[in-house]
Scaffold this motif. Structure first.
Motif, mmCIF file in Angstrom:
data_model
loop_
_atom_site.group_PDB
_atom_site.id
_atom_site.type_symbol
_atom_site.label_atom_id
_atom_site.label_comp_id
_atom_site.label_asym_id
_atom_site.label_seq_id
_atom_site.Cartn_x
_atom_site.Cartn_y
_atom_site.Cartn_z
ATOM 1 N N PHE B 126 31.274 34.586 40.076
ATOM 2 C CA PHE B 126 32.270 33.863 40.838
ATOM 3 C C PHE B 126 32.203 32.403 40.591
ATOM 4 O O PHE B 126 31.261 31.744 40.956
ATOM 5 C CB PHE B 126 32.166 34.159 42.326
ATOM 6 N N ARG B 127 33.211 31.918 39.951
ATOM 7 C CA ARG B 127 33.307 30.500 39.722
ATOM 8 C C ARG B 127 33.979 29.879 40.937
ATOM 9 O O ARG B 127 34.142 28.683 41.028
ATOM 10 C CB ARG B 127 34.130 30.275 38.468
ATOM 11 N N TYR B 130 40.456 30.322 43.097
ATOM 12 C CA TYR B 130 41.328 31.255 43.791
ATOM 13 C C TYR B 130 41.734 32.389 42.849
ATOM 14 O O TYR B 130 41.880 33.532 43.266
ATOM 15 C CB TYR B 130 42.567 30.511 44.305
ATOM 16 N N GLU B 131 41.838 32.070 41.575
ATOM 17 C CA GLU B 131 42.219 33.069 40.578
ATOM 18 C C GLU B 131 41.321 34.290 40.598
ATOM 19 O O GLU B 131 41.772 35.423 40.543
ATOM 20 C CB GLU B 131 42.180 32.404 39.193
ATOM 21 N N ILE B 132 40.017 34.038 40.652
ATOM 22 C CA ILE B 132 39.066 35.135 40.542
ATOM 23 C C ILE B 132 38.699 35.711 41.896
ATOM 24 O O ILE B 132 38.357 36.866 42.028
ATOM 25 C CB ILE B 132 37.764 34.651 39.870
ATOM 26 N N ALA B 133 38.716 34.863 42.893
ATOM 27 C CA ALA B 133 38.198 35.302 44.188
ATOM 28 C C ALA B 133 39.145 34.883 45.299
ATOM 29 O O ALA B 133 38.763 34.170 46.214
ATOM 30 C CB ALA B 133 36.811 34.685 44.405
ATOM 31 N N PRO B 134 40.393 35.327 45.239
ATOM 32 C CA PRO B 134 41.370 34.795 46.191
ATOM 33 C C PRO B 134 40.963 35.012 47.644
ATOM 34 O O PRO B 134 41.055 34.096 48.456
ATOM 35 C CB PRO B 134 42.651 35.560 45.847
ATOM 36 N N VAL B 135 40.504 36.203 47.944
ATOM 37 C CA VAL B 135 40.204 36.504 49.344
ATOM 38 C C VAL B 135 38.986 35.717 49.808
ATOM 39 O O VAL B 135 38.964 35.169 50.914
ATOM 40 C CB VAL B 135 40.007 38.018 49.528
ATOM 41 N N PHE B 136 37.975 35.615 48.947
ATOM 42 C CA PHE B 136 36.740 34.959 49.373
ATOM 43 C C PHE B 136 36.915 33.453 49.524
ATOM 44 O O PHE B 136 36.314 32.834 50.396
ATOM 45 C CB PHE B 136 35.600 35.268 48.404
#
Lengths: 503, 503
Positions: B126-127, B130-136
């Protein structure tokens, strides 16, 4: 999906924490496992989307009842299960065979097992004393030794620690180098040292720059080295800049050789850099966060020739080796430096009067206090795959890269420079007849972002892009997902053509 | 236990990675879940041991066939399951109701659910874009805002990030303070600043000292403040030392007020320290790693009165709030500093030309690159318990502490100073008639280590001990385990008496 029994209308606060281990909570946990296994099955199903994209404001507004806001009152267990399903629904399936977006992707079932067991180990707090974590302390010790043997240090001698990511591992290397040459900085601060300078590739990871800012060197004292056409540091440029720094009265302290740069996947010539480090008495750090995994492959490890001459090495099994994040090691050739640099001898943490051999307590080597247990999954995967299994995995990923390279090399509408990571432009038909020049550059710069946006909205696949130096936005293809096959590579290329054709 | 079907004699390398998601691997995962649930049931069973102690050399020699060594060839899945069971067997059951050893213990089933889901989310990298981890990314944002509201900053304004533990959160606070007052240090290094000094309690956590070494201040420029008889900083001592530092020409930069010291659980007087910080223009950091959880309790939050005047706050939900490690937040009152301090604008990571609102990309605020997802479990627990559930948990833990305090206050053979954490000596009958003096001190110093060693060997319970200042080794009782009850407190006291009676 499954129906929730009535008992889940109980708010969890009434079940928890007092009734941990009793049937209703165990049943609840099993329902979660059901959600989990069903999710995993779907992840490997290529007909599911890689992601179901929504804009931030859509998620914040509470799409389809998914409410991110926290409240004063507990929710029912039923609602918690719904929240879990929603979280999975709107997340990115980074284990999907067509997710190529980052340096680490994929899902290893044995890594999963670790995570599942971590649950049961209740790994709430690890100060990394043998007292609290006897098995993990030993696993860490054995695994680090094995990694040092693979680096090529005699008998695996040296030291090391697992850290929360490659950026922190690289930060450790700079700290340790400073401690080796100027130990008084620990107590007196940077004022006790002359003006120190660091050297790294212009293509190196930005964590070296972050470390030079954080540790008090200043980013201006990090000198960037020029690279050749394949993105590798030019050793003569290093030597010239070292001489120039010394002429100004600065002290050259530290050089990073990057083994696998972030964008091009370039490998700096370690042996030639090591010669210069020896000549001028500088610390040599090899940043193998991305490329360190190649050490496991007899076929590919030659790219890191000379790594055994490094004073320290960053190696992230969570990248190319497919171990779930986080799993990053900093290896140090000289024993005692890590402890000397970071130890603060906190009597309340590391009591010398314990009944076991306290040299196994590794906590005081760390800049952290409690540490997350990152070793178990890696150890377990190594057990399950054997050294040969990691080798096969690495070889397969590099074979797929070669396959992609060969596939697009002479394909109409694709262009690429020569790099280890396959980097390429897709040229839409409307641009193909344009002459080289500013207009083409500007239009080409917008192509990758547009294709990526369409990809995310259709959710079919994901691949990263970025500009670098004078090169406009290009795709960078990274293959570390063990589930990817040639058909997924074919799919990616055709999807880019489909989405980008009319741009 | 259960019998393993024949299919587990297949080496996992043959199943993995190609066959992820197929039946044999899914079955394997379910068997692991079976191990897990059986382990959890046992953890809450008070008749099981807290640990099954062995010395390092015993585990390294391969006790009862448990082989920690890594090998070239893959092991069978059957053996992997055996390894998993052995790892659990020789580990410490930190969720056991009678484990009181650390600042964080216990097991929350909802935290577990997070870990289980993390498995399925394949949170490999996880960088934090928002692209990779929108919810988080959104969960993190909402949760940090809620925490800032609870701290008392108007409308929850400010900034923050989750970091890999309280030591790193504290390090962030020092970096940000330096950036606020001397932003040029980022580029020019510590040479660009005058001699800077930091202040903290003599009882503060050693991470402040580690940060001053790592960041280039030097530990000698960290000035320790005297404390009163309850372990709280004496504000007049701070002011005197600030004046003294200025007289010498140094620049007082940063003060930590500890909200819950590691050993005594003392709370420094934040308001009085804040007055001095305002007067002399210094950064005020509140280290609430341990005590921050009290902010959730209307009954106990007064111990942190004045926290809303801090410039930054460390608060570890993984300690008193019972969230599984790791979960530590650094909260900053002034927006923009975190980004300004750490941003390196790496174009290859944070492309400004994405199709969504990129202000949601939080990665460049961190000193890390990829980050482990620490937010989901916390968010999920908050959903499940509600704010009121955390309040009940905190109140219950403090009630149990009071219960222990009252129980041993007048009990023969126990002595204790006045602290929030219940700290106490057990005085074996053979020492009770000895007069105060060096002989009694020396003998008493050895009592806690001996009782602890016996405890670990019998595996019945665990509690920490340490010396502090001129006080010889004493026990420190920490209650954050939601499963602990008064009967467990009774058990601990009686067990200490049983083990220590004949010393």
């Amino acid at each position: 999906e499954f129906n929730l029994p009535k008992r889940y209308q109980t708010p969890p606060a009434q079940l928890l924490p007092a009734k941990n281990g009793e049937e209703p909570t165990m049943q609840f946990l099993l329902e979660v496992v059901e959600i989990l296994t069903s999710y995993i099955r779907k992840t490997f199903d290529r007909s599911t989307k890689v992601l179901d994209f929504h804009h931030p404001h859509q998620l914040l507004e509470g799409i389809e009842g998914f409410n991110l806001e926290l409240s004063d009152q507990p929710e029912s267990l039923e609602q918690i299960l719904v929240d879990c399903r929603d979280t999975l629904k709107y997340g990115v399936r980074t284990g999907h065979p067509r997710f190529f977006n980052q340096l680490s992707t994929g899902l290893d079932i044995v890594g999963l097992v670790h995570l599942a067991l971590q649950v049961s180990l209740l790994l709430v707090w690890f100060r990394f004393t043998y007292e609290i974590a006897p098995v993990f302390v030993l696993m860490e010790q054995l695994t680090l030794k094995k990694m040092r043997e693979i680096v090529g240090w005699p008998d695996g001698e040296g030291d090391g620690i697992f850290s929360p990511g490659g950026a922190i591992s690289n930060m450790y290397s700079v700290m340790i180098a400073r401690y080796k040459f100027f130990p008084e900085v620990k107590t007196k601060g940077m004022a006790a040292a002359p003006r120190l300078v660091l050297f790294t590739s212009e293509h190196s990871h930005y964590s070296i720059k972050k470390a030079s800012a954080a540790l008090g060197f200043g980013t201006e004292n990090l000198i960037l080295l020029n690279t050749d056409e394949r993105g590798r540091v030019i050793p003569a440029d290093l030597e010239a800049k070292v001489i120039e720094a010394k002429r100004k009265g600065y002290v050259p302290l530290f050089v990073t050789a990057t083994a696998g740069t972030t964008v091009y996947g370039a490998f700096d010539p370690i042996n030639e850099i090591a010669d210069i480090c020896e000549k001028y008495n500088m610390w040599l750090h090899v940043d193998g966060a991305w490329g360190g995994g190649l050490l496991m492959s007899r076929k590919h490890r030659h790219k890191l020739n000379g790594v055994e001459r490094a004073n320290s090495v960053t190696w992230n099994p969570h990248k190319m080796m497919g171990v779930p994040l986080q799993c990053s090691a900093i290896l140090v050739r000289e024993r005692g430096l890590l402890q000397g640099c970071n130890s603060m001898c906190a009597g309340y943490l590391f009591q010398p009067d314990k009944q076991y051999d306290v040299t196994y307590d590794t906590g005081d080597k760390a800049i952290q206090c409690g540490r997350h247990v990152d070793i178990f999954k890696f150890w377990l995967m190594w057990k399950a795959k054997g050294t040969v299994g990691f080798e096969q995995h690495i070889d397969k990923c590099l074979d797929l890269s070669a396959y992609l390279y060969n596939k697009i090399k002479n394909r109409e509408g694709f262009e690429m420079p020569q790099h280890t990571n396959v980097c390429f432009w897709y040229i839409p038909p409307s641009l193909r007849s344009l002459p080289d020049g500013e207009e083409r550059r500007q239009r080409l710069h917008k192509v990758a972002p547009k294709i990526k946006a369409m990809m995310m909205e259709s959710g079919t696949t994901m691949v990263g892009y970025q500009p670098q130096g004078d090169k406009v936005n290009f795709f960078r293809m990274v293959i570390s997902n063990p589930a990817a096959t040639r058909s997924d590579i074919d799919f990616l290329v055709e999807e880019i053509e489909r989405l980008g054709h009319d741009l």
